[in-house]
Each structure stands twice: as C-alpha cells, then as structure tokens.
Design a protein around this motif. Sequence first.
Motif, short mmCIF file in Angstrom:
data_model
loop_
_atom_site.label_atom_id
_atom_site.label_comp_id
_atom_site.label_asym_id
_atom_site.label_seq_id
_atom_site.Cartn_x
_atom_site.Cartn_y
_atom_site.Cartn_z
N GLN A 21 0.82 -1.22 0.00
CA GLN A 21 0.00 0.00 0.00
C GLN A 21 0.85 1.26 0.00
O GLN A 21 0.35 2.33 -0.35
CB GLN A 21 -0.94 0.02 1.21
CG GLN A 21 -2.11 -0.94 1.10
CD GLN A 21 -3.05 -0.82 2.28
OE1 GLN A 21 -2.76 -1.30 3.37
NE2 GLN A 21 -4.16 -0.16 2.07
N LEU A 22 2.11 1.16 0.38
CA LEU A 22 3.00 2.33 0.39
C LEU A 22 3.87 2.40 -0.85
O LEU A 22 4.73 3.28 -0.95
CB LEU A 22 3.87 2.34 1.65
CG LEU A 22 3.13 2.45 2.99
CD1 LEU A 22 4.13 2.71 4.10
CD2 LEU A 22 2.06 3.52 2.96
N ASP A 23 3.67 1.49 -1.81
CA ASP A 23 4.42 1.55 -3.06
C ASP A 23 3.91 2.69 -3.93
O ASP A 23 2.80 3.20 -3.73
CB ASP A 23 4.28 0.23 -3.83
CG ASP A 23 5.01 -0.92 -3.14
OD1 ASP A 23 5.81 -0.65 -2.22
OD2 ASP A 23 4.76 -2.08 -3.53
N PRO B 66 0.24 1.48 -5.45
CA PRO B 66 -0.21 0.66 -4.32
C PRO B 66 -1.08 -0.52 -4.76
O PRO B 66 -1.85 -0.43 -5.71
CB PRO B 66 -0.99 1.65 -3.45
CG PRO B 66 -1.29 2.81 -4.32
CD PRO B 66 -0.23 2.87 -5.36
N GLN C 58 -2.86 7.53 4.44
CA GLN C 58 -2.06 6.56 3.71
C GLN C 58 -1.24 7.23 2.61
O GLN C 58 -0.08 6.91 2.40
CB GLN C 58 -2.95 5.48 3.10
CG GLN C 58 -3.29 4.36 4.05
CD GLN C 58 -4.05 3.23 3.37
OE1 GLN C 58 -4.22 3.23 2.15
NE2 GLN C 58 -4.51 2.28 4.15
N GLU C 59 -1.86 8.19 1.92
CA GLU C 59 -1.14 8.91 0.88
C GLU C 59 0.00 9.72 1.48
O GLU C 59 1.10 9.79 0.91
CB GLU C 59 -2.10 9.81 0.11
CG GLU C 59 -1.44 10.69 -0.95
CD GLU C 59 -0.67 9.88 -2.00
OE1 GLU C 59 0.31 10.43 -2.56
OE2 GLU C 59 -1.05 8.72 -2.27
N ARG D 288 2.75 7.37 2.13
CA ARG D 288 3.37 7.02 0.86
C ARG D 288 4.35 8.10 0.43
O ARG D 288 5.47 7.81 -0.03
CB ARG D 288 2.26 6.81 -0.18
CG ARG D 288 2.68 6.05 -1.43
CD ARG D 288 1.45 5.75 -2.29
NE ARG D 288 0.53 4.88 -1.59
CZ ARG D 288 -0.75 5.19 -1.32
NH1 ARG D 288 -1.25 6.34 -1.70
NH2 ARG D 288 -1.51 4.33 -0.67
N LYS E 125 7.47 7.99 2.63
CA LYS E 125 8.39 6.92 2.23
C LYS E 125 9.15 7.32 0.97
O LYS E 125 10.37 7.10 0.88
CB LYS E 125 7.61 5.63 1.99
CG LYS E 125 8.48 4.48 1.52
CD LYS E 125 7.66 3.23 1.25
CE LYS E 125 8.55 2.11 0.70
NZ LYS E 125 7.76 0.89 0.40
#
Length: 280
Positions: free
Chosen positions: A213-215, A218, A242-243, A246, A249
């Motif tokens: 989900q963090l790719d 995702p 979550q975004e 992301r 990261k």
Amino acid sequence: MRIHHLNTGTMCPIGKRLVNGSGSIFQRARMVCHCLLVESNDGLVLVDTGIGLDDIADPPRLGRKWVRQTTPRLDPAETAVRQVQALGFSPSDVRHVLLTHLDRDHAGGVPDFPNAKVHVHRREYEMAVTRQVAPPAGRYISAQWQHGPDWAFYGEGGEDWFGFAGVRALGDREPDILMIPLPGHTLGHCGIAVRHNGGWLLHAGDAYFHHAQLDARPRMPLVLGMFQRRADMDRATRIQNQERLRQLKAAHGATVTIVNSHDPVDYETCRRGRHAAAAA
C-alpha cells in the motif's frame, strides 16, 4: 535506543492469497501483532501490547465472531509480558505503554503491565473508555482496561514532524519517542516514531495493512482490503493519511522506516534488516 521487535499475536485466517497476497486461497494466512519494546532513557517503553494473558485465558471476551474469522493462535509465549520476561526484564520495568489505538488486538496486554503509564490519544479514550462519543457496536473490549490504568493523554498542541501536525514527545520529556496523530482507522488512531540509528522508525499501527500500500503503485489483497474498509471509522481520512505515508516513504525512505501492525513482511523485514541488530 535499543529496539526489540515482538510479534504479540499470530492470526491465521483462511485464504492466504487473498490476505497475504501469495499462496493458495485454501491455505491459512499469517498476520502478526507487531509491537516494539524500546529501551529508552526513561525505562522500557512498549508500543502496543497485542493479545494479553487474560484474552488467552478467556477467548470469548475477544468476541466469538472475531476469533472465528481471525483464528488467533492464543499462545501465552507470544504475549508481550512473556516476551519481556524472556528478554530478562520484569513486567514492572515497562514504564510506559504507547497505544496506536484501543482495538482488541492492540490493547489486550495492557492489564499485564499494571504499573505502566498508558499513553493514548484523547479522542480514542473518549470513544473507547468513557464513551462520550458512541463507538461502533462491539468495537472495543472494555474488560481490557477495567483494572483502571494510569492514563496519559495526547491530542492538544504539539509540533510538526515531516509534515504531520500535532506531534508530541513521550510525556514531553523523551524527545526521541513521538506520538503522531494518524486518524482514520479509528478517530484517535496514532503512529509512534522512535529515533534510531540516525533515522526514525515509524510504527504506523493500522494506518495501512499491507506493505504494498505504500508503493508508488499501491496494491492490496482483496479480502484484506475488504477488512480494512469495514474497520474504517473515517475512510476518507484514512486514505488521506495513507497517501501522506506514501509520500513520506518516497521522500525520506532512506531515513524513515515505516511499518504497520499486522503485515508479516514488515515485521520480518524489521527483524532481519536495518533494525535487526537492535532486535537480536
């Protein structure tokens, strides 16, 4: 600070491919309750507690439906308190328990550390404990804090950390352990960041469930995604956070390692990778 990575509750729902993203739909999946035990300047700090001894002694209190769906191992050796003892510490050495939130698989071990101060976001406390805001039916297991913990609250004031607002240090005394509001999964959900080896380890709790989900593109296994949506209290905010994780990261992955609570890939990567030396 030395960090120990603990799995404090293995869950084995059916449908490995649809939960873990690999294997057969007829195999049992593996999910973990990834907690951190930190040797800090102010004693031991436990980030989340997983499933506790009282839960294992009385599994129905976790909810019969939840136990049936997740199929937890319920092994006393996996509890945080038994792992703390296996590392040579006493439960009384745990001075602080920082909770990402108060769901049953995160707060079950709270009674096993009765002398610890329990840190939680005030909005989480007001929903789960005092019920000033009505929680979804069956969401919280009040027996997990019926012993009356020594609570410490977050949610007022705070500083900025990599673009995340309202961040406060542990008790405003330990600058290397931070509580970071990450609402969505629950209204008072938080992440916990620990400074380590010149960077940061961010335990994001249930802000996301699967490492992909963090790719940049995702991905999410079908059944795990359905569970995540059902568990959301504020889906739009959860997606927004979550975004932001992301983006964190992508921009700072060299200095900020992000993990979640239940992904075995995140857990095993930490144990064997950059933080493995501290966990050995």
